[in-house]
Scaffold this motif. Structure first.
Motif, short mmCIF file in Angstrom:
data_model
loop_
_atom_site.label_atom_id
_atom_site.label_comp_id
_atom_site.label_asym_id
_atom_site.label_seq_id
_atom_site.Cartn_x
_atom_site.Cartn_y
_atom_site.Cartn_z
N ALA A 156 0.83 -1.21 0.00
CA ALA A 156 0.00 0.00 0.00
C ALA A 156 0.86 1.26 0.00
O ALA A 156 0.57 2.22 -0.72
N ARG A 157 1.92 1.26 0.80
CA ARG A 157 2.81 2.44 0.82
C ARG A 157 3.46 2.64 -0.54
O ARG A 157 3.59 3.77 -1.01
N GLN A 158 3.90 1.56 -1.19
CA GLN A 158 4.51 1.69 -2.51
C GLN A 158 3.50 2.25 -3.51
O GLN A 158 3.85 3.07 -4.35
N ALA A 159 2.24 1.81 -3.40
CA ALA A 159 1.21 2.32 -4.32
C ALA A 159 0.93 3.80 -4.07
O ALA A 159 0.74 4.57 -5.01
N VAL A 160 0.91 4.19 -2.81
CA VAL A 160 0.64 5.59 -2.48
C VAL A 160 1.76 6.50 -2.98
O VAL A 160 1.51 7.59 -3.50
N PHE A 161 3.00 6.07 -2.84
CA PHE A 161 4.13 6.92 -3.19
C PHE A 161 4.57 6.80 -4.65
O PHE A 161 5.39 7.58 -5.11
N ALA A 162 4.04 5.84 -5.38
CA ALA A 162 4.43 5.65 -6.77
C ALA A 162 3.82 6.74 -7.66
O ALA A 162 2.72 7.23 -7.40
N GLN A 163 4.54 7.08 -8.71
CA GLN A 163 4.02 8.06 -9.66
C GLN A 163 2.84 7.47 -10.43
O GLN A 163 1.87 8.15 -10.71
N GLU A 164 2.95 6.19 -10.77
CA GLU A 164 1.87 5.46 -11.42
C GLU A 164 1.80 4.10 -10.78
O GLU A 164 2.82 3.52 -10.41
N THR A 165 0.58 3.56 -10.65
CA THR A 165 0.42 2.25 -10.05
C THR A 165 -0.82 1.57 -10.60
O THR A 165 -1.78 2.23 -10.99
N GLY A 166 -0.79 0.27 -10.60
CA GLY A 166 -1.96 -0.51 -10.98
C GLY A 166 -2.73 -0.99 -9.76
O GLY A 166 -3.75 -1.67 -9.89
#
Length: 160
Positions: free
Chosen positions: A9-19
């Motif tokens: 979840a943290r990676q998705a929140v901080f990513a510029q784009e996410t699936g």
């Protein structure tokens, strides 16, 4: 208020784009219902912790985060299935409404919540069901919880 999120979840929140998709799970429960009503704001049903959540269109308007205020949450659900209206009509007291946030890739891990509310007011028409969700009225409870009477606390009333 800080929240403990999973690494995904943290990676998705901080990513510029996410699936990765965050899904809102909604459970409406009452002792007179044969089984809880479970909905997910998604285009397909999902299973979370062994429970099937039906894909449904609903909107949640969260309260402002002002200090010293207790505000209500507004919920609007499309009235495409008469099951919701029939359930609301049949209840004699306020049902419990639980909201949780999960990831589509891991629906068994609750990222935020559960947030527990009571359905305090509901209106409906042919298009949608609208409800006001509030917290249980804990501030209306008497304090202290016990009365100091001779039956409860005889030592306070001894005549010796």
């Amino acid at each position: 208020m800080p929240r403990d999120l999973s690494l995904t979840a943290r990676q998705a929140v901080f990513a510029q784009e996410t699936g990765t998709v965050f899904l809102i799970l909604l459970t409406i429960d009452h002792s007179s219902l044969s089984s809880p009503l479970r909905f997910v704001y998604n285009n397909e049903d999902i299973t979370s912790r062994g429970n099937t959540f039906t894909a449904f269109n609903f909107q949640i308007q969260l309260p402002s985060e002002e200090e010293d205020s207790i505000t209500d949450v507004q919920l609007r659900i499309d009235n495409v299935d008469r099951q919701i209206v029939e359930a609301v009509r049949s209840l004699s007291s306020a049902p419990e409404v639980t909201m949780e946030i999960v990831l589509s890739s891991d629906p068994d891990t609750v990222e935020a919540g559960p947030f527990n509310f009571e359905l305090q007011e509901a209106t409906y028409d042919a298009v949608q069901v609208t409800g006001t969700l509030g917290y249980p009225p804990v501030l209306d409870e008497p304090f202290p919880g016990d009365l100091f009477t001779p039956q409860n606390h005889p030592g306070l009333f001894s005549t010796a």
